[in-house]
Structure formats: structure tokens, C-alpha cells
Design an enzyme around this catalytic site. Structure first.
Site, PDB file in Angstrom:
ATOM      1  N   ASP A 174     -19.539  21.617 -11.946  1.00 56.90           N
ATOM      2  CA  ASP A 174     -19.821  20.221 -12.284  1.00 56.90           C
ATOM      3  C   ASP A 174     -19.164  19.291 -11.260  1.00 56.90           C
ATOM      4  OD1 ASP A 174     -20.829  18.090 -13.775  1.00 56.90           O
ATOM      5  OD2 ASP A 174     -19.172  18.103 -15.214  1.00 56.90           O
ATOM      6  N   HIS A 257     -27.467  16.187 -10.856  1.00 53.66           N
ATOM      7  CA  HIS A 257     -27.438  16.060 -12.311  1.00 53.66           C
ATOM      8  C   HIS A 257     -28.833  15.825 -12.898  1.00 53.66           C
ATOM      9  CE1 HIS A 257     -23.062  16.209 -12.397  1.00 53.66           C
ATOM     10  NE2 HIS A 257     -23.161  16.296 -13.709  1.00 53.66           N
ATOM     11  N   HIS A 260     -30.148  19.225 -13.213  1.00 51.19           N
ATOM     12  CA  HIS A 260     -29.530  19.823 -14.415  1.00 51.19           C
ATOM     13  C   HIS A 260     -30.306  19.408 -15.659  1.00 51.19           C
ATOM     14  CE1 HIS A 260     -27.242  19.036 -18.095  1.00 51.19           C
ATOM     15  NE2 HIS A 260     -26.708  20.230 -17.895  1.00 51.19           N
ATOM     16  N   HIS A 274     -22.955  23.667 -18.697  1.00 53.08           N
ATOM     17  CA  HIS A 274     -23.390  22.481 -17.944  1.00 53.08           C
ATOM     18  C   HIS A 274     -23.178  22.692 -16.436  1.00 53.08           C
ATOM     19  CE1 HIS A 274     -23.769  18.159 -17.021  1.00 53.08           C
ATOM     20  NE2 HIS A 274     -22.638  18.271 -16.337  1.00 53.08           N
TER      21      HIS A 274
END
Length: 381
Positions: A174, A257, A260, A274
Site C-alpha cells: 500500500d 489505487h 485496486h 488491500h
């Protein structure tokens, strides 16, 4: 034309160190007199005793409610009801990113202060003024933005080191995206999650997060495998939690992101952390940018050594599954997604092609570096 301001936001106080949970009562006493703790049973089993004795010392009551697993709109509303019934003046999340996101959203809706005690360093959620809300079955639904950040973020390094190393690994995934995305946002002069243009400070903190991780991630992960807290572990916890939190929020998000979020739209990826999905997003962003082959190769080698996925098969997909890749690509380029902060236009076709190109190249890089072959991921239903 209105000029967009540059802005930087941050939590009221950040506390990190071995045994920090023994002092949680002391810090909470400065914020309120009737805290409500939210944690799932597993987490509370590990840390409940330390929190209880700290609250006793601070003469604060202990009220704990169970978190039900997914930060959905329904779970948030349930927590608001519990806050009101308890008459709490501060709500405290104890656990991982899902618990923290639900508690931030509930604290805001209930109109009280909120604090976070992360028990893992797996995401940059603890410091931010936003929550990611998911549907009941785990698909990304929306970002919710709040007018302020948590009043307190307190993280006990020993608790983090006692957790499975896979959580720290996910946090590195992350956090590594933070600089790649902040760099792109600065180039395009796009707005950040803080609601303005990036500050030099936000962008610099994102870069610092990246530098700390390249230097310390591998020894820190080794230390945590033996539940040890070393200087490298302390640095990685701070990079994953504080630097990445400030860097993504005030530096900006971009393609990683958004991809993601696209990956969450495909059931085959459910159950992955995540940060594991974000790492595929970072790699795809580098491909979209036409980054130097040596940079992409280094990123694949380093994140494979860290233990993060660098191929589609490790997140339950394959390069010839055009339907799933199209679903991911469409979701990641939807209106309002952060991919539009890239310094060039990115279409759904661009994302699908970049994703499909990953596996063959990553496998070749891993073979040349004598790194393990990818292990296919199968979602647990």
C-alpha cells in the site's frame, strides 16, 4: 477563475512505540471522558487486557462493541446507534483498516471525536480523513470524506510485530504506491484527497515513505517473522502508517489505487489484502507511464522479495481472461476515479492492455533473478 489552494491535513497526534497501548488511557483522557472501543473478538483477545488496565489507571470506563467485519453503510449506521446509546464522546477503533474505516465514518455521523489504535501496519487508513465504504459482499462502493482527521492515532509496535508478517507485507504494498501516485499528481497538478493541490510537504513525505521502505522493508519483515521490534521495524511501521497516510492524502492518488478499486469488482480477487491488490496497481501504473524497463524490473524484483504479488495469477486473474480484465479496466477508469489524476489521459483499453502485459514480463524477470515462480491465488468463497 477560482484558484485552487494547496493544502495539507494530518491527525491531531501520532504515537508509536513498544507498549504504547499501556498509555492509551492517558492520551484518551485529553479527548473525552466516555470512550467506546470497537474491535472484533480476535483482536480484542490480543489487546483487550492491556487497554483495560490502561483505562483503569486513567479512571476511564471501558465499553467495547464488536466490529462485524466489513466497513459497509449498514455497519456504519449500526455503530452510530451504539455510540448514541452508550453516550460516548470519543469512539476508538482497535484493529485493521476495515475497523478503522467503519469507526471514522461512524464517529463523524455521530458528531463525536474519533481515535485509532491500529493493531497491524497493513494500510495507511489510520491517519486519514476519509473512509472507504464497501458493499456487503466486499466490492468498493465509495469514498467518504470528513472535515478533519482522527484526533489520535496510537500504534503499539510490539502488537504489530506479534501479528502475522503478511500484514506488514501488505502495508508495504500500500505504502510503495504513495510516491508513485504523489509524483503523478504533482506532475498533473491535480487535486488530492485533502481537497486542494498537493503541497511540497505532502509530496516530500510520500517520497520519504518510498525511501524508508526500499532501505528497511526486507530486514523489518524478517524481524517481524520472529515477533521482534527492531529500528527497521519501527521505521517501516511509520512509513506504512504515518508517512504513507500523510503522503497519499496530501500528495495525491492516481492509477495504482484506482486499479485496486477495479480489482475489487472481480470476485476472483476477494480475500486478498488491500496492499496486495495495490501492488498490482503500482506495477500497472509504471507500465502505463512507459517507465524505464530497469525501473519496472527493479520494482518486480523488490516487491517479489517483499512477498507481494507481481503477476495476475497471484491475484486470481490471467492475461487471457479478457472479460475480467475489461471489468477491472472499466471500473478503474470510471468517472471520478483517481486514475484521472495521471498526467495523461488513461482509457479502459490502456488499463486492460497494461494488465494483460504483466504476467509474461514479470515471470521472466523473476526467473532471471532466481526468484520464486508465481503461485496461483484462489479466492475462498
Amino acid at each position: 477563475m477560482e484558484r485552487t489552494m494547496r493544502t495539507m491535513i494530518s491527525p491531531g497526534r501520532y504515537v508509536q512505540g513498544k507498549g504504547a497501548l499501556h498509555q492509551v488511557g492517558e492520551y484518551l483522557k485529553q479527548l473525552g471522558s466516555s470512550p467506546l472501543f470497537v474491535a472484533d473478538d480476535l483482536v480484542w483477545g490480543f489487546v483487550g487486557h492491556d487497554i483495560e488496565s490502561s483505562l483503569r489507571k486513567a479512571n476511564l470506563p471501558l465499553v467495547r462493541e464488536k466490529f462485524n467485519g466489513i466497513p459497509s453503510a449498514r455497519e456504519t449506521d449500526r455503530l452510530v446507534d451504539l455510540i448514541k446509546r452508550a453516550g460516548a464522546d470519543i469512539v476508538v477503533a482497535v484493529g485493521g483498516g476495515s475497523t478503522i474505516d467503519a469507526v471514522k465514518a461512524a464517529g463523524f455521523l455521530a458528531g463525536i471525536r474519533w481515535a485509532n489504535c491500529p493493531t497491524v501496519a497493513s494500510t495507511d487508513a489510520p491517519c486519514s480523513a476519509l473512509s472507504v465504504i464497501y458493499t456487503e459482499n466486499g466490492e468498493f462502493e465509495e469514498y467518504r470524506f470528513f472535515p478533519r482527521n482522527p484526533d489520535l492515532v496510537l500504534i503499539d509496535s510490539q502488537v504489530v510485530a506479534n501479528a502475522p508478517a503478511s500484514f506488514l507485507v501488505a502495508g508495504v504494498g500500500d505504502a510503495l504506491a504513495t510516491w508513485l501516485e504523489a509524483r503523478a499528481t504533482a506532475q498533473s497538478n491535480s487535486k488530492t484527497m485533502a481537497g486542494g493541490l498537493p503541497t511540497v510537504t505532502g509530496t516530500a513525505l510520500a517520497k520519504l515513505s518510498w525511501d524508508v521502505l526500499w532501505e528497511n522493508a526486507l530486514p523489518a519483515i524478517d524481524a517481524v517473522m520472529d515477533n521482534q521490534v527492531t529500528p527497521a521495524v519501527e521505521k517501516v511501521i511509520e512509513a506504512n502508517t504515518l508517512l504513507s497516510g500523510l503522503g497519499f492524502e496530501s500528495g495525491g492518488l492516481a492509477a495504482a489505487h484506482a486499479i485496486h478499486n477495479g480489482l475489487t469488482a472481480v470476485g476472483a480477487t476477494h480475500g486478498l489484502a488491500h496492499g496486495q491488490k495495490v501492488n498490482i496497481g503500482s506495477l500497472t501504473q509504471l507500465v502505463l507511464e512507459g517507465a524505464q524497463t530497469s525501473d519496472i524490473r527493479e520494482f518486480i524484483e523488490f516487491t517479489t522479495q517483499v512477498g507481494l504479488p507481481t503477476t495476475l495469477i497471484e491475484v486470481g486473474l490471467s492475461s487471457d481472461d479478457t472479460e475480467s480484465l475489461r471489468t477491472v479496466a472499466d471500473a478503474s477508469t470510471a468517472d471520478g476515479e483517481t486514475i484521472h489524476s495521471m498526467p495523461f489521459d488513461v482509457t479502459s483499453d490502456d488499463v486492460a492492455s497494461a494488465l494483460a502485459s504483466l504476467d509474461r514480463f514479470s515471470v521472466r524477470v523473476r526467473e532471471a533473478a532466481k526468484l520464486p515462480s508465481p503461485v496461483p491465488y484462489a479466492a475462498r468463497h
